[in-house]
Scaffold this active site. Structure first.
Site, PDB file in Angstrom:
ATOM      1  N   ASN B 178     -42.076  23.173 -11.954  1.00  0.00           N
ATOM      2  CA  ASN B 178     -43.477  23.429 -11.122  1.00  0.00           C
ATOM      3  C   ASN B 178     -43.411  22.357 -10.234  1.00  0.00           C
ATOM      4  OD1 ASN B 178     -46.208  23.917 -10.583  1.00  0.00           O
ATOM      5  ND2 ASN B 178     -46.578  21.779 -11.505  1.00  0.00           N
ATOM      6  N   VAL B 179     -43.801  22.860  -8.758  1.00  0.00           N
ATOM      7  CA  VAL B 179     -44.083  21.564  -7.848  1.00  0.00           C
ATOM      8  C   VAL B 179     -45.575  21.903  -7.529  1.00  0.00           C
ATOM      9  CG1 VAL B 179     -43.426  20.895  -5.729  1.00  0.00           C
ATOM     10  CG2 VAL B 179     -41.667  22.147  -6.946  1.00  0.00           C
ATOM     11  N   TYR B 182     -51.073  17.051  -6.946  1.00  0.00           N
ATOM     12  CA  TYR B 182     -52.013  16.568  -7.748  1.00  0.00           C
ATOM     13  C   TYR B 182     -52.527  15.152  -7.151  1.00  0.00           C
ATOM     14  CZ  TYR B 182     -50.100  20.200 -10.689  1.00  0.00           C
ATOM     15  OH  TYR B 182     -49.653  21.409 -11.087  1.00  0.00           O
ATOM     16  N   ARG B 183     -53.837  14.821  -7.412  1.00  0.00           N
ATOM     17  CA  ARG B 183     -53.877  13.561  -6.960  1.00  0.00           C
ATOM     18  C   ARG B 183     -53.670  12.381  -7.773  1.00  0.00           C
ATOM     19  NH1 ARG B 183     -60.498  13.914  -7.682  1.00  0.00           N
ATOM     20  NH2 ARG B 183     -60.704  12.365  -9.411  1.00  0.00           N
ATOM     21  N   GLU B 290     -63.586  13.950  -2.940  1.00  0.00           N
ATOM     22  CA  GLU B 290     -62.911  15.329  -2.843  1.00  0.00           C
ATOM     23  C   GLU B 290     -63.419  16.284  -1.627  1.00  0.00           C
ATOM     24  OE1 GLU B 290     -60.602  16.739  -3.976  1.00  0.00           O
ATOM     25  OE2 GLU B 290     -59.628  15.835  -5.487  1.00  0.00           O
TER      26      GLU B 290
END
Lengths: 80, 494
Positions: B178-179, B182-183, B290
Site C-alpha cells: 500500500n502507498v 497519512y499525516r 485539517e
C-alpha cells in the site's frame, strides 16, 4: 519553563534540538513527555505561551480516557 | 474503474517522459514561471505559514515556492505548493498553464483504465535516494527543517509523504503493497506517529501486525514523483498497486528501488525514512488543522520508531499547507475526487456531463446533467449519493444543466439565480456522513441537501420568459478564449 499546553514541569520537557548558525543558538525545540506537545522557543506567543494559548487546545495528560483511540491496540481488544 | 482508454497526447507523453522525480517537475515548473525561490531568510514559524496562506489565494496560478534560507536550519531546504495551483497540474498533464479546470477534468477521465503498470527497477546502489544513508544517531531535525504548519497544531507535521507498507500477513505480495498519504507528527528525533482512518489500508495492516505480533515495516517517502503525490491519495482497491496506477495515469514508468527494510520505494525520492511500528504503543496525537478548515482533536495514535534515513544530496523537504480552504490540499486531490464520482455516475446515466467535487473533498458537489425528463436531475443526485465517495462525502449537491460548466462558479450562480424554485430544494436529514465534517450534528451523521438548478421541463409549469439565450460554445470558443489570453500576454510583453 513548563509545557505550554499542559503545564508539565521542566523535568518532563525534553530538549529535542538546537537550531544553530555559525555556532550560535538561534532557537531550541522541546517535547513534553507528558502530553506529547512539541514547540520551538522562537514561536509566536499564541502557540507557546500557556496564558495566551486558546483554552480549547489544552490537554490534560492525567485524563487519558478523554482522548479516543483511532486504532485500539490489540492488547486492549483481547482484554475486552 | 471505467475509462475510455484514450491515448495520451504526444505533448503529455513528452512531459511524462522527462519527469522521474520531484526535481524534474520543479525544472518544468521553473521553465514556465511556476516555481520561485523565496528571496529572504524566513523563521520556521510563522513565516512559512504566512507565505503559504498568501500564495494559496491564487488557486489557478500560484507557483511552487522553495525556502533555502530557513533560520536555524542552515543548508536545509523545503518546498510547498508543488501541486498548489491548477496551472501546475496542467503542466504535469502536458497542458499550458491557465488551462480550464474542466479541460483538466476531461483529460484525467480520459486517462483512466488504460495499460498495465509501468515500473522501471533501479539497482539500490544507482538510486539517487541512496546517495546518503543514516543508520545511527538518527535525528530528523538534521535532515528535515521541521516546523508548525498551523499555530495550534500539537507539533511538527509531515503532511505530504507517501507511505509504503506491505501486508504483514502477506509480505511478498507486490499488489498488496500500500502507498498512501497519512499525516505524520514528529515525536522526537527518531519517532513519529501516523494517523490512519480506521477503514484505510494502513489501519488494516496495523491491526494485523498487532494481533499476530508481527513486525510492520514502513518507508516514508518525502519529495516524490508528482504523479505519486497526486494519485497515492486516490481510493483504489486493496489489491491494486498505487505505483501501477500512478504510472498508468502518467503514461510513463515510475522508477522504483528497494529500501533498506525491503520495501519498494521511489528511486528518485528526496528522503526516505525507514521505520517500524512499536506494537501496541500509543501516543497523544493532534490537534492538526485539517482540510475542512478546523482542527481535529487529540487522539491516541500508533507510534513508529525510525530505523534508518536515506536521502539525496542536498535533499528537499516537500510539505503542504493545509487548513481553511483554498489550500494546496484542495488542488492536489480535487480532480481525483471528481473523476471517480463522474465515472460511476456515467455508467448509470450517460446524460451526466461533468462533476465538480473540488470543495473540501466533495462535501459540496456540482453536477451538470442533461435532463431526460422533468425531475430527472433529482434522481441523478440520489444516485450520486450512493456512489462510494458520495456515500460519506457529497453533502450538498447542486444540479445544473448540461450547458453549464460546473467548474465555472459564475455559471453555477446563474443557474442558482434563475433556475431554482423552493420545490427544487430537498433536505434529507440524519444521513451517514464523514466523521470530520464540522457541521455534523453528531460526528458520523448529518444532512444531505439537493438543489436542482436545472431548467424547467413539462409537465413542470414553465416560467415566463423561459426561452434561453444560447451563446456559441464548444471547442471553437475555447480556442478563441485561449487566443484572447495569448494576445493579452503578448500585449503585456510589448
Amino acid at each position: 519553563m513548563s509545557c505550554p499546553r499542559c503545564q508539565a514541569e521542566e523535568k518532563h520537557c525534553r530538549l529535542e534540538h538546537e537550531g544553530r548558525e555559525a555556532g550560535e543558538i538561534i532557537w531550541k525545540v522541546f517535547y513534553c513527555q507528558r502530553c506529547a506537545f512539541t514547540w520551538r522557543d522562537s514561536e509566536p506567543t499564541e502557540s507557546i505561551d500557556y496564558e495566551k494559548r486558546d483554552e480549547w487546545f489544552q490537554v490534560d495528560p492525567d485524563q487519558p480516557d478523554q482522548y479516543p483511540h483511532n486504532i485500539p491496540p490489540a492488547k486492549l481488544h483481547k482484554n475486552k | 474503474m471505467a475509462g475510455k482508454n484514450k491515448s495520451i497526447s504526444s505533448q503529455a507523453k513528452a512531459v511524462a517522459e522527462r519527469i522521474h522525480c520531484l526535481r524534474d517537475y520543479l525544472d518544468l515548473l521553473s521553465e514556465h514561471g511556476q516555481f520561485i525561490k523565496w528571496p529572504e531568510a524566513v523563521m520556521p514559524e510563522p513565516d512559512i505559514r504566512k507565505i503559504a496562506v498568501a500564495s494559496g489565494r491564487d488557486s489557478m496560478g500560484a507557483p511552487a515556492i522553495m525556502f533555502d534560507n530557513i533560520r536555524g536550519y542552515p543548508g536545509r531546504r523545503m518546498v510547498f505548493g508543488v501541486h498548489g495551483s491548477f496551472s501546475n497540474i496542467a503542466l504535469l498533464l502536458g497542458y499550458p498553464k491557465g488551462t480550464s479546470i474542466k479541460e483538466l477534468f476531461y483529460e484525467l477521465i480520459g486517462r483512466w483504465g488504460s495499460d498495465k503498470p509501468l515500473i522501471d527497477r533501479i539497482k539500490a546502489e544507482d538510486a539517487p535516494v541512496n546517495q546518503n544513508r543514516i543508520e545511527s544517531d538518527i535525528n530528523l531535525y538534521d535532515v528535515i527543517p521541521l516546523y508548525r504548519v498551523n499555530e495550534s497544531d500539537g507539533g511538527f507535521y509531515i503532511g505530504k509523504a507517501n507511505i509504503v507498507s506491505r501486508d504483514p500477513l502477506d509480505p511478498e505480495n507486490f499488489d498488496k503493497q500500500n502507498v498512501g498519504i497519512y499525516r505524520i507528527q514528529v515525536h522526537g528525533p527518531d519517532q513519529f506517529s501516523l494517523l490512519s482512518v480506521p477503514s484505510h489500508d494502513m489501519a488494516h495492516m496495523i491491526r494485523a501486525a498487532e494481533a499476530e505480533d508481527l513486525p510492520l515495516k514502513i518507508a516514508v517517502m518525502i519529495g516524490n514523483h508528482p504523479a505519486m503525490a497526486m494519485f497515492a491519495a486516490t481510493p483504489i482497491n486493496y489489491d491494486e498497486s498505487e505505483y501501477g496506477y500512478a504510472s498508468q495515469m502518467m503514461g510513463s514508468p515510475i522508477q522504483l528501488t528497494t529500501s533498506g527494510n525491503g520495501l519498494d520505494i521511489q528511486a528518485g525520492a528526496e528522503i526516505v525514512i525507514e521505520a517500524e511500528l512499536i506494537n501496541n504503543k500509543r501516543t497523544l496525537e493532534g490537534p492538526f488543522g485539517e482540510f475542512p478548515g478546523s482542527y481535529s482533536g487529540v487522539r491516541h495514535v500508533p507510534l513508529f520508531k525510525i530505523t534508518a534515513i536515506s536521502h539525496r544530496d542536498n535533499p528537499i523537504f516537500e510539505n503542504i499547507y493545509i487548513g481553511r480552504g483554498w489550500t494546496e490540499h484542495d488542488t492536489l486531490i480535487g480532480l481525483n475526487t471528481c473523476a471517480p464520482v463522474y465515472s460511476q455516475l456515467k455508467e448509470s446515466f450517460p446524460e451526466v456531463v461533468a462533476v465538480n467535487a473540488l470543495y473540501q473533498h466533495g462535501l459540496t458537489g456540482i453536477i451538470s446533467v442533461k435532463n431526460r425528463f422533468a425531475g430527472f436531475a433529482k434522481s441523478v443526485a440520489l444516485r450520486a449519493l450512493s456512489t462510494p465517495h458520495g456515500l460519506m462525502y457529497l453533502k450538498n449537491l447542486i444540479m445544473v444543466d448540461e450547458f453549464v460548466d460546473p467548474f465555472d462558479l459564475n455559471e453555477v450562480m446563474w443557474a442558482l439565480s434563475t433556475r431554482t424554485r423552493a420545490s427544487d430544494i430537498h433536505v434529507i436529514p440524519n444521513m451517514p456522513l464523514v466523521l470530520i465534517d464540522p457541521a455534523a450534528e453528531v460526528p458520523g451523521k448529518g444532512h444531505r441537501l439537493i438543489i436542482d438548478a436545472t431548467s424547467f421541463m413539462a409537465p413542470d409549469p414553465v416560467g415566463a420568459d423561459s426561452k434561453l439565450v444560447m451563446p456559441p460554445s464548444g471547442a471553437e470558443i475555447d480556442e478563441l478564449a485561449r487566443m484572447v489570453q495569448e494576445l493579452q500576454r503578448r500585449a503585456e510583453k510589448s
